[in-house]
Design an enzyme around this catalytic site. Structure first.
Site, PDB file in Angstrom:
ATOM      1  N   THR A 135     -11.076  -0.101 -28.399  1.00 27.28           N
ATOM      2  CA  THR A 135      -9.863  -0.787 -28.858  1.00 27.28           C
ATOM      3  C   THR A 135      -9.736  -0.668 -30.373  1.00 27.28           C
ATOM      4  O   THR A 135     -10.519   0.033 -31.033  1.00 27.28           O
ATOM      5  CB  THR A 135      -9.853  -2.260 -28.370  1.00 27.28           C
ATOM      6  OG1 THR A 135      -8.562  -2.805 -28.626  1.00 27.28           O
ATOM      7  CG2 THR A 135     -10.934  -3.100 -29.030  1.00 27.28           C
ATOM      8  N   LYS A 182      -9.592   3.781 -31.791  1.00 28.48           N
ATOM      9  CA  LYS A 182      -9.100   4.677 -30.735  1.00 28.48           C
ATOM     10  C   LYS A 182      -8.977   6.125 -31.204  1.00 28.48           C
ATOM     11  O   LYS A 182      -9.089   7.054 -30.409  1.00 28.48           O
ATOM     12  CB  LYS A 182      -7.751   4.183 -30.198  1.00 28.48           C
ATOM     13  CG  LYS A 182      -7.869   2.889 -29.405  1.00 28.48           C
ATOM     14  CD  LYS A 182      -6.544   2.474 -28.802  1.00 28.48           C
ATOM     15  CE  LYS A 182      -6.698   1.166 -28.040  1.00 28.48           C
ATOM     16  NZ  LYS A 182      -5.497   0.808 -27.291  1.00 28.48           N
ATOM     17  N   ASP A 230      -4.190   4.021 -21.618  1.00 26.30           N
ATOM     18  CA  ASP A 230      -3.125   3.168 -22.167  1.00 26.30           C
ATOM     19  C   ASP A 230      -1.748   3.674 -21.749  1.00 26.30           C
ATOM     20  O   ASP A 230      -0.865   2.898 -21.387  1.00 26.30           O
ATOM     21  CB  ASP A 230      -3.196   3.134 -23.701  1.00 26.30           C
ATOM     22  CG  ASP A 230      -4.245   2.174 -24.227  1.00 26.30           C
ATOM     23  OD1 ASP A 230      -4.605   1.226 -23.514  1.00 26.30           O
ATOM     24  OD2 ASP A 230      -4.711   2.376 -25.370  1.00 26.30           O
ATOM     25  N   GLY A 252      -3.192   4.298 -32.556  1.00 28.77           N
ATOM     26  CA  GLY A 252      -3.589   4.884 -31.279  1.00 28.77           C
ATOM     27  C   GLY A 252      -2.762   4.398 -30.104  1.00 28.77           C
ATOM     28  O   GLY A 252      -2.370   5.192 -29.232  1.00 28.77           O
TER      29      GLY A 252
END
Length: 247
Positions: free
Chosen positions: A64, A68, A105, A131
């Site tokens: 996280t 990223k 994601d 990211g």
């Protein structure tokens, strides 16, 4: 005693982390009683190799903010989509002990935006360029939605916040907050955009899930916009990560 399978999250200031709670709850089920999940809160990405060295039982990691993109040079290979996106939020430990980076994601975002789309939702503004924003852009490409990045400073790839006006809102019907502005505990913060131009034709999507309704979402909701927070996206990306680890 049976060997435990260890999974975890790499990040900075991640005590609030969604992943830790989500996977700890998941692993409390009898089916997963040999699995554990741990936060690896590191001050800089240079600490990453030590985590790998000191945790030989690791089977997979989430990544996280703010690592990223920074984690990529430490990996042995990337999936095709992670290469295209330029950001990693899932790391799989291969059978040969190699570290392979993936991105889930984009998948979580696409799955949760798609049901909200109507024919007039043609263009999106992405607030932020990190990211998560890159993963969002990739998902929008998959959906055939034109997008523009917004940053504090204009660049070759982004406009700055001062450029956003009434005409922008006529042209862009989806506004996505990919910045950390408004995340708990700083819940009074919000991206500096002219909220008076939101209408019921707009979608306001905030990747933040804590608080459930950020200032960004509250302000846009007052104008009739369709709002969505990042919680469901995180659930989809987490389950996708679980599938990747268990390939």
């Amino acid at each position: 005693m049976e060997t435990q399978k260890k999974f975890g999250l790499i990040g900075k200031d991640i005590s609030y982390s969604f992943s830790k709670k989500y996977f700890t709850d998941k692993f409390s089920q009898p089916l997963f009683n040999d699995c554990v999940y741990e936060n690896f809160d590191i001050p800089s990405i240079e600490e990453f190799p030590n985590i790998i060295k000191n945790n030989p039982d690791l089977k997979g990691l989430n990544v996280t903010i703010p690592y990223k993109e920074a984690v990529i040079p430490y990996l042995d290979k990337l999936s095709e989509k992670a290469t295209q996106i330029g950001a990693v939020n899932v790391i799989r430990f291969t059978k040969k002990g190699k570290l392979k980076g993936y991105n889930s994601d984009w998948y979580g975002f696409k799955k949760t935006l798609e049901p909200l789309l109507q024919p007039h939702h043609k263009k999106a503004l992405i607030l932020g360029t990190g990211g998560a924003a890159k993963a969002v852009a990739f998902a929008l490409d998959q959906l055939g939605i034109f997008h523009t990045f917004v940053s504090r400073e204009a660049s070759e790839n982004a406009i700055d916040y001062n450029r956003i006006n009434a005409t922008t809102f006529d042209n862009f019907q989806i506004i996505i907050n990919c910045t950390p502005l408004g995340t708990s505990p700083n819940i009074k913060e919000f991206p500096p955009i002219p909220y008076e131009y939101f209408t019921d034709k707009h979608i306001a999507y905030d990747l933040i899930y804590n608080p459930e309704e950020t200032q960004f979402l509250k302000k846009t909701k007052k104008k009739g916009a369709t709002i969505k927070n990042g919680y469901e996206m995180l659930v989809f990306q987490a389950e996708k990560a679980w599938n990747i680890w268990n390939k």
